[in-house]
Scaffold this motif. Structure first.
Motif, PDB file in Angstrom:
ATOM      1  N   ILE A  43       0.825  -1.211   0.000  1.00  0.00           N
ATOM      2  CA  ILE A  43       0.000   0.000   0.000  1.00  0.00           C
ATOM      3  C   ILE A  43       0.858   1.258   0.000  1.00  0.00           C
ATOM      4  N   PHE A  44       2.152   1.105  -0.127  1.00  0.00           N
ATOM      5  CA  PHE A  44       3.067   2.238  -0.057  1.00  0.00           C
ATOM      6  C   PHE A  44       4.134   2.071  -1.126  1.00  0.00           C
ATOM      7  N   HIS A  45       4.504   3.177  -1.745  1.00  0.00           N
ATOM      8  CA  HIS A  45       5.730   3.199  -2.534  1.00  0.00           C
ATOM      9  C   HIS A  45       6.268   4.619  -2.534  1.00  0.00           C
ATOM     10  N   VAL A  46       7.559   4.718  -2.734  1.00  0.00           N
ATOM     11  CA  VAL A  46       8.217   6.018  -2.808  1.00  0.00           C
ATOM     12  C   VAL A  46       9.074   6.022  -4.065  1.00  0.00           C
ATOM     13  N   ASP A  47       9.036   7.130  -4.803  1.00  0.00           N
ATOM     14  CA  ASP A  47       9.891   7.336  -5.975  1.00  0.00           C
ATOM     15  C   ASP A  47      10.890   8.428  -5.637  1.00  0.00           C
TER      16      ASP A  47
END
Length: 121
Positions: A43-47
């Motif tokens: 439910i989380f991602h970071v770019d």
């Protein structure tokens, strides 16, 4: 090798890989009301985009990978499976990671198998 200091990671299957941090290191934490929040996986991602420190590395010997770690952990190790890397131009890597933590773009060698057994006389 582009740097004079490097690290080696040994995987459970006996493969070894050299790696070197090739960007600034960035930490991302999530929180709410002054307390740390760790989201469920998926439910989380970071770019994050990183500029390479070493721009003239041998591309036949080194890959650019992204990794995440928890630096505060007693055994500091990079998780290369939690992130994907996309090289943008010649000296920028975009990392997409699926968990909060400390991120960097790393130069990595292709894993090589090292026999963990010994036939000794």
């Amino acid at each position: 090798m582009p740097f004079s200091i490097y690290s080696v990671i040994t995987f459970r299957d006996g493969n070894e890989m050299e790696f070197e941090i090739n960007s600034r290191v960035v930490t991302v934490e999530l929180g709410r009301d002054g307390r740390r929040f760790v989201p469920s996986q998926g439910i989380f991602h970071v770019d994050i985009e990183f500029e390479h420190i070493e721009k003239n590395y041998n591309r036949d010997e080194w890959n650019v990978s992204c990794g995440v770690t928890y630096v505060a952990a007693s055994e500091h190790s990079w998780d290369f499976d939690a992130c994907t890397a996309l090289t943008v131009g010649t000296n920028i890597t975009r990392c997409r990671c699926n968990q909060p933590g400390t991120y960097a773009a790393l130069l990595t060698t292709r894993p090589t198998y090292v026999s963990l057994s010994c036939v000794c006389e």
